[in-house]
Scaffold this motif. Structure first.
Motif, mmCIF file in Angstrom:
data_model
loop_
_atom_site.group_PDB
_atom_site.id
_atom_site.type_symbol
_atom_site.label_atom_id
_atom_site.label_comp_id
_atom_site.label_asym_id
_atom_site.label_seq_id
_atom_site.Cartn_x
_atom_site.Cartn_y
_atom_site.Cartn_z
ATOM 1 N N ARG A 151 -29.907 5.915 152.950
ATOM 2 C CA ARG A 151 -30.170 6.031 151.523
ATOM 3 C C ARG A 151 -31.638 5.714 151.224
ATOM 4 N N PRO A 152 -32.232 6.356 150.233
ATOM 5 C CA PRO A 152 -33.625 6.065 149.873
ATOM 6 C C PRO A 152 -33.756 4.643 149.325
ATOM 7 N N VAL A 153 -34.713 3.891 149.857
ATOM 8 C CA VAL A 153 -34.923 2.503 149.446
ATOM 9 C C VAL A 153 -36.408 2.291 149.169
ATOM 10 N N THR A 154 -36.737 1.959 147.931
ATOM 11 C CA THR A 154 -38.103 1.637 147.548
ATOM 12 C C THR A 154 -38.210 0.132 147.368
ATOM 13 N N VAL A 155 -39.137 -0.490 148.095
ATOM 14 C CA VAL A 155 -39.312 -1.938 148.044
ATOM 15 C C VAL A 155 -40.642 -2.253 147.373
ATOM 16 N N VAL A 156 -40.587 -3.130 146.383
ATOM 17 C CA VAL A 156 -41.772 -3.593 145.660
ATOM 18 C C VAL A 156 -41.817 -5.107 145.782
ATOM 19 N N HIS A 157 -42.977 -5.631 146.168
ATOM 20 C CA HIS A 157 -43.106 -7.092 146.218
ATOM 21 C C HIS A 157 -44.496 -7.500 145.779
ATOM 22 N N ALA A 158 -44.559 -8.576 144.985
ATOM 23 C CA ALA A 158 -45.818 -9.143 144.525
ATOM 24 C C ALA A 158 -45.892 -10.604 144.942
ATOM 25 N N ASP A 159 -47.099 -11.026 145.372
ATOM 26 C CA ASP A 159 -47.278 -12.408 145.815
ATOM 27 C C ASP A 159 -48.729 -12.804 145.602
ATOM 28 N N ARG A 160 -49.015 -14.067 145.874
ATOM 29 C CA ARG A 160 -50.383 -14.530 145.669
ATOM 30 C C ARG A 160 -51.324 -14.025 146.761
ATOM 31 N N SER A 161 -50.846 -14.042 148.004
ATOM 32 C CA SER A 161 -51.688 -13.620 149.122
ATOM 33 C C SER A 161 -50.787 -13.268 150.294
ATOM 34 N N PRO A 162 -51.301 -12.535 151.295
ATOM 35 C CA PRO A 162 -50.490 -12.274 152.487
ATOM 36 C C PRO A 162 -50.047 -13.561 153.183
ATOM 37 N N ALA A 163 -50.932 -14.562 153.203
ATOM 38 C CA ALA A 163 -50.583 -15.816 153.878
ATOM 39 C C ALA A 163 -49.479 -16.565 153.157
ATOM 40 N N GLY A 164 -49.381 -16.386 151.837
ATOM 41 C CA GLY A 164 -48.340 -17.063 151.073
ATOM 42 C C GLY A 164 -47.066 -16.266 150.915
ATOM 43 N N HIS A 165 -47.016 -15.080 151.492
ATOM 44 C CA HIS A 165 -45.863 -14.186 151.382
ATOM 45 C C HIS A 165 -44.870 -14.514 152.501
ATOM 46 N N ALA A 166 -43.821 -15.271 152.162
ATOM 47 C CA ALA A 166 -42.818 -15.657 153.161
ATOM 48 C C ALA A 166 -42.083 -14.429 153.690
ATOM 49 N N HIS A 167 -41.907 -14.373 154.991
ATOM 50 C CA HIS A 167 -41.193 -13.282 155.672
ATOM 51 C C HIS A 167 -41.919 -11.934 155.526
#
Length: 395
Positions: A292-308
Motif C-alpha cells: 500500500r502507498p505510505v507517505t511518511v512525514v516527520h519534523a524534528d529539531r535536528s538529525p542528532a535529536g531525531h530518535a530512531h
C-alpha cells in the motif's frame, strides 16, 4: 440519549456551566484529592495536575459531550469518548471510581454555581454525567473483555531486557515477562502504561507507545526524558534506573490510533517523540510486506535529536510504495528541508487516511492543511501524549 425533560435545561444552563467549568474542575480535583490522596499519589499524573492540563481536559470533555448530546439528543456520542476509554483502561480504572468522581464533581458544581443549581438543573446535569460515565464504563468493560482481564486488572510485572540510547535525551527499552512467556499481541500504534515507584513512595504512571511491530518476543518502548518535577518523574526515573534486569509494572496494550485493514494509502505524520507509534506501524507494514502507498512525514529539531532516524529511513525504504519527507529546525541536513513541516505541496494519493502524533500545534497545522486539500475529517486520526486538550475541537 438525553431525555426530553433534561435537554432544554442543559441547553439553557450550558453557557453558565461551561463558563464555570474551569473553576468547577479545579474545586473538583482539590476535593477529590483531599478525600482520596492515594488517587493523586498512585493514579493521576501529578505533572498534569501541576500544569492544570488534566483540569482543562476534563472541562473540555464535559462541554464537548454535553454539546454533542444537544446536537443529537437521540444518540450517545460514544465515538468521541473512545480515546478516553482506552486511556482509562490502560490505568486500570474501575466502574466504582465513577461514583467517587460523581460525588466530588457535583459537590464542586454546587459550590461554584450555588443557588443556580436548582433540583431541576441538578437532575439534568446528573443525567449528562451518567450518560457520559456509563458510556465510558461500557467501552472500558469491552476493552477489558477483549484483553481477557477482569475490570482494572491490567497490570503485570515486566523485566527490562535491553536498553539503547537513541539520542542524548531518548532511550528505548525492550520489555519481557520474567517467566519467559510470550508478550501479548497488540495492534500497531497502541501504547502501554508504565508504573514506577518513586522515592517518596508514590506509584506514578505514564503512557508510552509500543515502537516496534507486534509479534516480537519482546515489547519496545521509547522514552524521551522530560525535564522538571513532577512532569518528568517517570521518564527521569527510567533514564536513571531503567537498567537491564530491572523490573517495572506495565499495563496491557491499549489505544485507538491503530492501522486500518485494507490496502488504502496512508499518511503517517509526526513530530519529535510523536514518531513512536508511527514506528510501530511502519515496522508492521514492512514486516508484513505491504504494497500500500505510505507517505511518511516527520519534523524534528535536528538529525542528532531525531530518535530512531536511521530505523525510520530503513523501514520506509523497505516499502515498495513508501516515501519519506523530513524537516529539521536546524540547518545542514542534506536529506531534509529546514524549518517546520509543510504538507501543503506534497503529492498525496486520493483516499488517503492520515495518522498524526506530536505537539498540538503541529497536529492542528497538519490537520488544517489536510482538510483544506479535501481530506475528510473522518479520515484524519491523531494521538495525544497526556490529557486530550483537543477534544471537541476537531469535528
Amino acid at each position: 440519549m438525553l431525555s426530553e425533560q433534561a435537554a432544554p435545561v442543559v441547553r439553557a444552563t450550558l453557557p453558565a456551566v461551561g463558563g464555570a467549568l474551569d473553576e468547577i474542575t479545579e474545586r473538583f480535583y482539590a476535593g477529590l484529592f483531599a478525600a482520596r490522596p492515594e488517587l493523586l499519589r498512585d493514579l493521576f499524573n501529578r505533572g498534569n495536575q501541576a500544569t492544570g492540563d488534566q483540569r482543562k481536559a476534563l472541562a473540555g470533555s464535559i462541554a464537548a459531550f454535553a454539546g454533542a448530546l444537544l446536537a443529537s439528543p437521540d444518540t450517545r456520542p460514544d465515538v468521541m469518548l473512545a480515546r478516553i476509554a482506552h486511556k482509562h483502561a490502560s490505568l486500570g480504572v474501575t466502574s466504582e471510581q465513577y461514583k467517587v468522581v460523581h460525588e466530588h464533581l457535583f459537590a464542586a458544581i454546587v459550590a461554584v454555581l450555588g443557588e443556580a443549581v436548582t433540583p431541576e438543573v441538578a437532575r439534568a446535569w446528573d443525567e449528562v454525567y451518567w450518560l457520559m460515565a456509563n458510556a465510558l464504563i461500557a467501552l472500558e468493560a469491552r476493552l477489558y473483555q477483549e484483553r481477557g482481564v477482569a475490570e482494572g486488572a491490567v497490570w503485570q510485572p515486566m523485566e527490562i531486557a535491553g536498553r539503547r540510547e537513541e539520542t542524548t535525551d531518548t532511550a528505548s527499552f525492550t520489555l519481557r515477562h520474567p517467566d519467559g512467556r510470550p508478550t501479548a499481541a497488540f495492534r500497531p500504534g497502541q501504547y502501554v502504561s508504565v508504573q514506577v515507584t518513586l522515592p517518596d513512595g508514590a506509584r506514578q504512571i505514564r503512557q508510552y507507545s509500543l515502537s516496534a511491530a507486534p509479534g516480537r518476543p519482546e515489547w519496545r518502548i521509547t522514552v524521551k526524558r522530560v525535564e522538571g518535577d513532577p512532569a518528568g518523574e517517570v521518564s527521569s526515573w527510567l533514564h536513571a534506573h531503567g537498567r537491564v534486569g530491572e523490573q517495572v509494572t506495565v499495563s496491557a496494550p491499549f489505544g485507538e490510533l491503530v492501522l486500518p485493514e485494507g490496502d488504502g494509502p496512508l499518511l503517517l505524520a509526526s513530530a519529535g517523540i510523536g514518531s513512536t507509534p508511527m514506528l510501530g506501524m511502519l515496522d508492521h507494514l514492512a514486516t508484513t510486506g505491504t504494497s500500500r502507498p505510505v507517505t511518511v512525514v516527520h519534523a524534528d529539531r535536528s538529525p542528532a535529536g531525531h530518535a530512531h532516524r536511521e530505523e525510520l529511513l530503513r523501514l520506509v525504504d523497505a516499502l515498495p510504495q513508501g516515501t519519506v519527507h523530513l524537516w529539521y529546525e536546524e540547518p545542514g541536513a542534506t536529506d531534509a528541508a529546514q524549518g517546520r513541516a509543510d504538507i501543503s505541496a506534497l503529492d498525496l494519493p486520493e483516499g488517503v487516511t492520515a495518522y498524526l502524533c506530536g505537539p498540538l500545534p503541529f497536529m492542528r497545522t497538519v490537520r488544517g492543511d489536510l482538510l483544506a486539500r479535501g481530506v475528510a475529517a473522518s479520515d484524519v486520526h491523531y494521538e495525544v501524549f497526556g490529557p486530550d486538550l483537543w477534544l471537541g475541537t476537531t469535528a
